[in-house]
Design an enzyme around this catalytic site. Structure first.
Site, PDB file in Angstrom:
ATOM      1  N   SER A  21      -3.989  10.082 -44.283  1.00 30.08           N
ATOM      2  CA  SER A  21      -3.530   8.762 -43.847  1.00 30.08           C
ATOM      3  C   SER A  21      -2.343   8.908 -42.912  1.00 30.08           C
ATOM      4  O   SER A  21      -1.283   9.418 -43.308  1.00 30.08           O
ATOM      5  CB  SER A  21      -3.113   7.927 -45.062  1.00 30.08           C
ATOM      6  OG  SER A  21      -2.403   6.795 -44.611  1.00 30.08           O
TER       7      SER A  21
ATOM      8  N   HIS B   5      -7.644   8.390 -41.807  1.00 35.06           N
ATOM      9  CA  HIS B   5      -7.448   7.073 -42.437  1.00 35.06           C
ATOM     10  C   HIS B   5      -6.326   6.326 -41.718  1.00 35.06           C
ATOM     11  O   HIS B   5      -5.214   6.847 -41.563  1.00 35.06           O
ATOM     12  CB  HIS B   5      -7.097   7.294 -43.908  1.00 35.06           C
ATOM     13  CG  HIS B   5      -7.024   6.055 -44.737  1.00 35.06           C
ATOM     14  ND1 HIS B   5      -8.129   5.436 -45.284  1.00 35.06           N
ATOM     15  CD2 HIS B   5      -5.958   5.311 -45.145  1.00 35.06           C
ATOM     16  CE1 HIS B   5      -7.750   4.380 -45.994  1.00 35.06           C
ATOM     17  NE2 HIS B   5      -6.432   4.274 -45.922  1.00 35.06           N
TER      18      HIS B   5
ATOM     19  N   ASP C  31      -4.144   2.831 -41.712  1.00 33.91           N
ATOM     20  CA  ASP C  31      -3.746   1.691 -42.545  1.00 33.91           C
ATOM     21  C   ASP C  31      -3.220   0.556 -41.685  1.00 33.91           C
ATOM     22  O   ASP C  31      -2.141   0.657 -41.094  1.00 33.91           O
ATOM     23  CB  ASP C  31      -2.660   2.129 -43.533  1.00 33.91           C
ATOM     24  CG  ASP C  31      -3.218   2.997 -44.644  1.00 33.91           C
ATOM     25  OD1 ASP C  31      -4.163   2.551 -45.310  1.00 33.91           O
ATOM     26  OD2 ASP C  31      -2.712   4.124 -44.816  1.00 33.91           O
TER      27      ASP C  31
ATOM     28  N   MET D  54      -1.797  -3.140 -41.648  1.00 32.11           N
ATOM     29  CA  MET D  54      -1.138  -4.111 -42.548  1.00 32.11           C
ATOM     30  C   MET D  54      -0.532  -5.229 -41.721  1.00 32.11           C
ATOM     31  O   MET D  54       0.018  -4.983 -40.644  1.00 32.11           O
ATOM     32  CB  MET D  54      -0.034  -3.424 -43.347  1.00 32.11           C
ATOM     33  CG  MET D  54      -0.497  -2.194 -44.121  1.00 32.11           C
ATOM     34  SD  MET D  54       0.804  -1.557 -45.173  1.00 32.11           S
ATOM     35  CE  MET D  54       0.080   0.003 -45.693  1.00 32.11           C
TER      36      MET D  54
ATOM     37  N   HIS E 207      -8.590   0.931 -42.644  1.00 28.61           N
ATOM     38  CA  HIS E 207      -8.368   0.191 -43.892  1.00 28.61           C
ATOM     39  C   HIS E 207      -7.576  -1.071 -43.549  1.00 28.61           C
ATOM     40  O   HIS E 207      -6.383  -0.994 -43.247  1.00 28.61           O
ATOM     41  CB  HIS E 207      -7.598   1.128 -44.848  1.00 28.61           C
ATOM     42  CG  HIS E 207      -7.234   0.519 -46.161  1.00 28.61           C
ATOM     43  ND1 HIS E 207      -6.361   1.145 -47.035  1.00 28.61           N
ATOM     44  CD2 HIS E 207      -7.624  -0.630 -46.767  1.00 28.61           C
ATOM     45  CE1 HIS E 207      -6.231   0.401 -48.123  1.00 28.61           C
ATOM     46  NE2 HIS E 207      -6.966  -0.684 -47.986  1.00 28.61           N
TER      47      HIS E 207
ATOM     48  N   MET F 112      -5.669  -4.104 -44.401  1.00 27.15           N
ATOM     49  CA  MET F 112      -4.915  -4.830 -45.436  1.00 27.15           C
ATOM     50  C   MET F 112      -4.341  -6.073 -44.777  1.00 27.15           C
ATOM     51  O   MET F 112      -3.128  -6.204 -44.569  1.00 27.15           O
ATOM     52  CB  MET F 112      -3.824  -3.915 -46.014  1.00 27.15           C
ATOM     53  CG  MET F 112      -4.390  -2.866 -46.962  1.00 27.15           C
ATOM     54  SD  MET F 112      -3.270  -1.490 -47.215  1.00 27.15           S
ATOM     55  CE  MET F 112      -3.680  -0.498 -45.781  1.00 27.15           C
TER      56      MET F 112
ATOM     57  N   MET G 113      -8.295   1.222 -54.871  1.00 26.79           N
ATOM     58  CA  MET G 113      -6.865   1.502 -54.679  1.00 26.79           C
ATOM     59  C   MET G 113      -6.291   2.084 -55.978  1.00 26.79           C
ATOM     60  O   MET G 113      -6.499   1.534 -57.067  1.00 26.79           O
ATOM     61  CB  MET G 113      -6.100   0.213 -54.336  1.00 26.79           C
ATOM     62  CG  MET G 113      -6.402  -0.358 -52.965  1.00 26.79           C
ATOM     63  SD  MET G 113      -6.170   0.766 -51.577  1.00 26.79           S
ATOM     64  CE  MET G 113      -4.423   1.189 -51.715  1.00 26.79           C
TER      65      MET G 113
ATOM     66  N   ASP H  97      -7.494   5.745 -52.860  1.00 25.42           N
ATOM     67  CA  ASP H  97      -6.365   5.663 -51.928  1.00 25.42           C
ATOM     68  C   ASP H  97      -5.092   5.334 -52.695  1.00 25.42           C
ATOM     69  O   ASP H  97      -4.989   4.265 -53.302  1.00 25.42           O
ATOM     70  CB  ASP H  97      -6.678   4.561 -50.899  1.00 25.42           C
ATOM     71  CG  ASP H  97      -5.614   4.437 -49.814  1.00 25.42           C
ATOM     72  OD1 ASP H  97      -4.664   5.243 -49.792  1.00 25.42           O
ATOM     73  OD2 ASP H  97      -5.768   3.524 -48.970  1.00 25.42           O
TER      74      ASP H  97
HETATM   75  C1  DX5 Z   1      -1.196   2.287 -49.076  1.00 26.73           C
HETATM   76  C2  DX5 Z   1      -2.160   2.846 -48.081  1.00 26.73           C
HETATM   77  C3  DX5 Z   1      -2.432   4.283 -48.257  1.00 26.73           C
HETATM   78  C4  DX5 Z   1      -1.232   5.189 -48.090  1.00 26.73           C
HETATM   79  C5  DX5 Z   1      -1.416   6.300 -49.077  1.00 26.73           C
HETATM   80  O1  DX5 Z   1      -1.309   0.919 -49.122  1.00 26.73           O
HETATM   81  O2  DX5 Z   1      -3.406   2.170 -48.144  1.00 26.73           O
HETATM   82  O3  DX5 Z   1      -3.490   4.728 -47.419  1.00 26.73           O
HETATM   83  O4  DX5 Z   1      -1.086   5.731 -46.808  1.00 26.73           O
HETATM   84  O5  DX5 Z   1      -0.268   7.074 -49.099  1.00 26.73           O
HETATM   85  P1  DX5 Z   1      -0.004   8.167 -50.204  1.00 26.73           P
HETATM   86  O6  DX5 Z   1      -1.130   9.168 -50.137  1.00 26.73           O
HETATM   87  O7  DX5 Z   1       1.322   8.745 -49.832  1.00 26.73           O
HETATM   88  O8  DX5 Z   1       0.011   7.468 -51.539  1.00 26.73           O
HETATM   89 ZN    ZN Z   2      -5.116   3.066 -47.039  1.00 27.25          ZN
END
Ligand code: DX5
Ligand code: ZN
Length: 222
Positions: A10, A33, A35, A37, A66, A68, A139, A177
């Site tokens: 990620s 990956h 993220d 947000m 992903h 969010m 998650m 994740d």
């Molecule tokens: C959190 C993200 C994850 C995050 C995971 O909301 O969706 O993808 O990057 O990070 P680690 O592996 O550090 O928990």
């Molecule tokens: Zn994620």
């Protein structure tokens, strides 16, 4: 379960000033990956469409995006055009009609489809969507930030989703994740996950390729 293991580093934990180099350093992983947000669905604001476009130009890795974000249906076309290979929407982001609509728009763009479950959401909530999905994302932390502790309580959800996948869509991947590290990946694997997002456990290490090898070893060593 017959799926091979895939790792999905990620970039949330990468150095955004050196993103191209950081992505090159994890090219031995199968997936990348990303993220996204929006500061509403989760209390953090990260990456948008222009960054995904730039990432697409710099790597041939499978781009696992992903989302969010609230009302993801509004942004699907833009992320698909930016080059996402997989778009994962949260079940809780726009229930239920918006999620149906989002999956239809993802299909129309020829992109792979995922649905993610927050820790509060029960495994059976995935059932109406499962037959058409490429990925279920469970998650294992509250979404929003990297570097959080793996929630052992999510192992039951992973087991339940694995049973559902084996029963009705065995080709679907089960991705986890949050908090995936050498000391947690084996439990998630044994519970039935086959695809592992890891941010801080990869980009928090100086040698990213070695960190990926350690994760693979911790998985297969069991
Ligand atoms: C959190 C993200 C994850 C995050 C995971 O909301 O969706 O993808 O990057 O990070 P680690 O592996 O550090 O928990
Ligand atoms: Zn994620």
């Amino acid at each position: 379960m017959s799926q091979s293991v895939a790792l999905a580093p990620s970039i949330l934990s990468a150095d955004f000033c050196r993103l191209g180099e950081d992505i090159a350093a994890v090219s031995s992983a199968q997936w990348l990956h990303v993220d996204v947000m929006d500061g509403r669905f989760v209390p953090n604001l990260t990456i948008g469409v222009p960054v995904v476009e730039s990432i697409r130009k710099t790597t041939g890795m499978f781009l696992d995006v992903h989302l969010m974000i609230e009302k993801p249906v509004d942004m699907i076309a833009a992320f698909a055009k930016a080059g996402a290979d997989l778009l994962t929407v949260h079940l809780e982001a726009d229930m239920p009609h918006g999620i149906r609509g989002a999956l239809d728009v993802i299909t129309a763009h020829g992109v792979k489809k995922g649905v993610a479950l927050r820790p509060i959401t029960k495994a059976e909530a995935i059932l109406p969507y499962l037959p058409e999905l490429d990925v279920v994302l469970v998650m294992t932390v509250e979404p929003g930030f990297g570097g959080q502790k793996f929630m052992e309580s999510q192992l039951d959800t992973i087991r339940a989703v694995r049973r559902y996948i084996d029963g009705c869509n065995p080709a679907c991947r089960l991705e986890v994740d949050g908090g995936i590290a050498p000391d947690t990946i084996a439990a998630a694997f044994e519970a039935g996950a086959d695809t592992f997002v890891a941010g801080s456990a990869v980009f928090g290490k100086a040698d990213r390729a070695a960190a990926l090898d350690t994760l693979r070893g911790a998985c297969h060593g069991k």
